[in-house]
Scaffold this active site. Structure first.
Site, mmCIF file in Angstrom:
data_model
loop_
_atom_site.group_PDB
_atom_site.id
_atom_site.type_symbol
_atom_site.label_atom_id
_atom_site.label_comp_id
_atom_site.label_asym_id
_atom_site.label_seq_id
_atom_site.Cartn_x
_atom_site.Cartn_y
_atom_site.Cartn_z
ATOM 1 C CE LYS A 62 -50.967 -4.169 8.455
ATOM 2 N NZ LYS A 62 -52.292 -3.609 8.124
ATOM 3 C CB THR A 63 -52.089 0.968 5.934
ATOM 4 O OG1 THR A 63 -52.486 0.160 7.042
ATOM 5 C CG2 THR A 63 -53.307 1.665 5.357
ATOM 6 C CG ASP B 115 -54.765 -5.400 6.316
ATOM 7 O OD1 ASP B 115 -53.532 -5.561 6.403
ATOM 8 O OD2 ASP B 115 -55.385 -4.529 6.949
ATOM 9 C CD GLU B 116 -53.315 -6.580 10.556
ATOM 10 O OE1 GLU B 116 -52.411 -7.407 10.772
ATOM 11 O OE2 GLU B 116 -53.283 -5.423 11.012
ATOM 12 C CD GLN C 132 -47.428 -6.526 14.270
ATOM 13 O OE1 GLN C 132 -48.224 -5.792 14.858
ATOM 14 N NE2 GLN C 132 -46.838 -6.146 13.145
ATOM 15 N NE ARG D 119 -47.852 -2.437 18.718
ATOM 16 C CZ ARG D 119 -47.905 -2.504 17.396
ATOM 17 N NH1 ARG D 119 -48.728 -1.706 16.734
ATOM 18 N NH2 ARG D 119 -47.117 -3.312 16.722
#
Length: 674
Positions: free
Chosen positions: A52-53, A243-244, A274, A614
């Site tokens: 994503k980043t 973002d997010e 998420q 994770r």
């Protein structure tokens, strides 16, 4: 009526074939599609570990390569750190133009916009911010003014009242509705609670201060009610990246709609799977409804995972597949299949802790760093038994959480002196500063603040009547300090150093652990070299608090990187080679409070999905068969989300005591000899 579409003239150096960066060679097909998207709304569903980043970073660089002026790009994130990281990465890819985009958190952007147009909402340009603890202190003053102690029935505490008001604001609900749904035990006090909320709004206006929630509400109000200004601001933000997006609340979603009017060039990036912060006001429906809110939305799914083995992803896909409301996607990887995730049924919580401690030590012997291992849990209390076992085994660990730097009392004391220089109407900060002085109590401080409000030069504190000689002497010292800060041309670090020198004897008298606190203050002076003005420092610390202070975190001796203990909520965005998820029981995951609510059950599934994703290489899910309570021992049930999964998704493990294992091996030897 016939139409003729005019093509946009693109200089030859801004055409894709002339880009400096070889995007098609550096990105996978889905990432490339997102990065190359030009005009119109787009929703990028970025699965866990899917880059994503990286995608956002390359998109910033690509827009600038295409000729978009950096100042017309707005990047909104949930932490300043995330924005800085993306801008720095984009700069290293392309050039310094990437550092000139508008990047930061929603609150940071709104704060800057409101200072620019403060007068349009009835505020002076020098208004200051209340952090959460300051806001709670104001609520406490207003609560006491109502003489709550005479009411006879339990009244909500100051922090609870602030939570009620903040929740109502962020969810855009009435205070009555919030109290009825979440704090029904206080519903009979609703009139008094609403009166405190009303007085709180009046207080902020009168004292020229805002809290964090005001930054969003006032910005939405400013843009909503001023069409010309709204279109002007939207035109300056030609391309908006968020973002997010799954973590936005209703106010933030409205803000995006207002900021993009006239062009709808919004790219929202996030993962509905998420969305786990409903308790903070986040609304997962924002990302689900994005295509309906923005007509013509292009949906792009990032499904290739660069973190986990395929067997871990198979489990994660199965978990999130049980959710009711979601975008369908399937994570995959080019990594090896890896070990199956393990399901460990421990006899009791003590054995669960023993298993984890011994497994951690085994992995350490295999040269896996303790810092590459994490133990996740739903609630902070779920790790108490494990913490005892880790201490017995001398395994160093850190538990995520703790006090923010800017919320520590000694830092807040120093900052209060700067706040009254920047905003002399900030009565809360005046009160904090005055109560540090010898001979001045709450009543005297209140009288002094009232007198100062009538003065043309409030920082000159001489000629105060009705005070003891000790109090007058203290005031003169404070007056000298504040006058210096106001009149002399200090840099920010020089000003803070001046305050710290003045504050040092106060700190030594107030705190038993003053050596650690003074060490904090020394570090704080150095940190302030990075700020260009008092306002910049105060806003930055309020909007993006520094995490650690020496008071609770300074280690006694130097040691290896510690094992990580963390709630699942605090682990989002992080990754480790090996992850243990403990106490995976029905009633914990999912929470017992969610069982009658389908939306809440979906969020519990998302929480388990976040925990599973994770892990990069190894994942263990554990639970105790026997639980202890004040009423005695009882048999527990594993989480309904994992109870009936096949062994090729979650491999069962059995814990066997060493003596029992030796006995079993002896029997096998006898059988072979026979």
């Amino acid at each position: 009526m016939k139409k003729f579409v005019l093509r946009r003239d693109t200089p030859s150096e801004n055409r894709p074939e002339n880009y400096q960066i070889a995007y098609s060679e550096l990105l996978n097909q889905q990432q490339l599609e997102a990065v190359m998207h030009q005009d119109g709304p787009a929703l990028v569903i970025a699965g866990a570990g899917s880059g994503k980043t990286r995608t956002l970073t390359y998109r910033v660089a690509r827009l600038i390569e295409h000729g978009v002026p950096p100042q017309h790009i707005l990047l909104l994130t949930f932490t300043r750190r995330a924005a800085r990281e993306m801008m720095e990465r984009a700069t290293s890819l392309l050039d310094e133009r990437c550092n000139k985009i508008n990047g930061g958190t929603f609150h940071f952007y709104c704060n800057r916009l409101l200072h620019q147009y403060a007068e349009a909402i009835g505020y002076p340009p020098n208004f200051t911010l209340l952090d959460a603890s300051d806001a709670v202190d104001v609520i406490d003053i207003l609560r006491n003014d109502l003489d709550i102690n005479r009411r006879g029935k339990r009244f909500p505490r100051k922090g609870t009242i602030y939570s009620m008001i903040s929740t109502a604001t962020n969810k855009q609900q009435s205070l009555h509705q919030v109290v009825d749904e979440q704090f029904s035990q206080f519903l009979h006090h609703i009139d008094a609670i609403e009166e405190i909320a009303r007085r709180y709004q009046v207080y902020k206006r009168q004292n020229h201060v805002m809290d964090f929630d005001d930054l969003l509400t006032e910005t939405c109000s400013l843009l909503r009610e001023n069409r010309e200004l709204r279109l002007k601001v939207a035109a300056s933000n030609r391309y908006i990246l968020v973002d997010e997006y799954q973590d936005t609340n209703s106010l933030q979603a409205e803000l995006i709609r207002l900021l993009s009017q006239g062009h709808s060039n919004v790219m929202a990036v996030g993962d509905d799977a998420q969305s786990i912060y409903a308790f903070r006001g986040a609304d997962h429906r924002n990302i689900l409804n994005f295509p309906e809110e923005f007509n013509g939305t292009k949906i792009i799914k990032l499904e290739e995972n660069y973190r986990s083995t395929q067997n871990i992803l198979n489990l994660a896909n199965n978990v999130i597949g049980q959710a009711r409301d979601k975008f369908d996607k399937k994570l995959f990887t080019n990594r090896e299949e890896g070990e199956f995730p393990g399901l460990v049924r421990a006899p009791d919580e003590r054995d669960q802790s023993r298993f984890i401690a011994q497994m951690v030590l085994n992995k350490r012997e295999e040269e896996i760093d303790l810092g590459d291992i994490a133990v996740l849990f739903r609630n902070g209390r779920d790790s108490y038994d494990l913490e005892l076992e880790l201490n017995r085994k001398k395994i160093p660990f850190v538990k995520y959480g703790g006090q923010k730097f800017a919320e520590a009392a000694h830092i807040k004391d120093v900052l209060a002196h700067l706040k009254v220089v920047v905003n002399p109407s900030d009565t809360l900060s005046w009160n904090r500063v005055l109560l540090l002085l010898e001979g001045i109590g709450p009543k005297s401080a209140q009288n002094i603040v009232s007198a100062l409000s009538q003065r043309e030069k409030p920082h000159e504190l001489g000629d105060m009547s009705g005070l003891s000689e000790k109090a007058k002497s203290s005031l003169m010292g404070l007056s000298s300090l504040l006058t210096d800060l106001k009149d002399k041309d200090f840099t920010v670090s020089e000003a803070v150093d001046h305050i710290v020198t003045y504050y040092k004897p106060i700190c030594e008298k107030r705190f038993d652990d003053h050596p650690k606190r003074l060490k904090d203050l020394e570090a704080f002076v150095s940190l302030c070299r990075n700020f260009r003005s008092y306002d910049h420092l105060l806003e930055d610390l309020a909007l993006d608090p520094i995490e650690a202070t020496a008071v609770d975190t300074e280690p006694g001796v130097k040691d290896e990187n510690p094992l990580v203990l963390s709630t699942i909520h605090s682990s989002k965005g992080l990754e480790w080679k090996m992850v243990f998820l403990i106490q995976c029981l029905d009633g914990i995951i999912p929470s017992g409070f969610s069982l009658e609510d389908e939306e809440a059950i979906d969020e519990e599934l998302r929480l388990l999905y976040v925990a599973c994703t994770r892990a990069a290489d190894e994942l263990f899910i554990t639970y105790p068969l026997l639980q202890q309570s004040a009423r005695g021992d009882y048999f527990s049930n594993p989480s309904r989300f994992i109870d009936n999964l096949s062994d090729n998704l979650l491999e069962p493990w059995e814990l066997v005591e060493e003596s029992q294992q030796q006995l079993t091996e002896s029997d096998e030897v006898k059988k072979l000899n026979e």
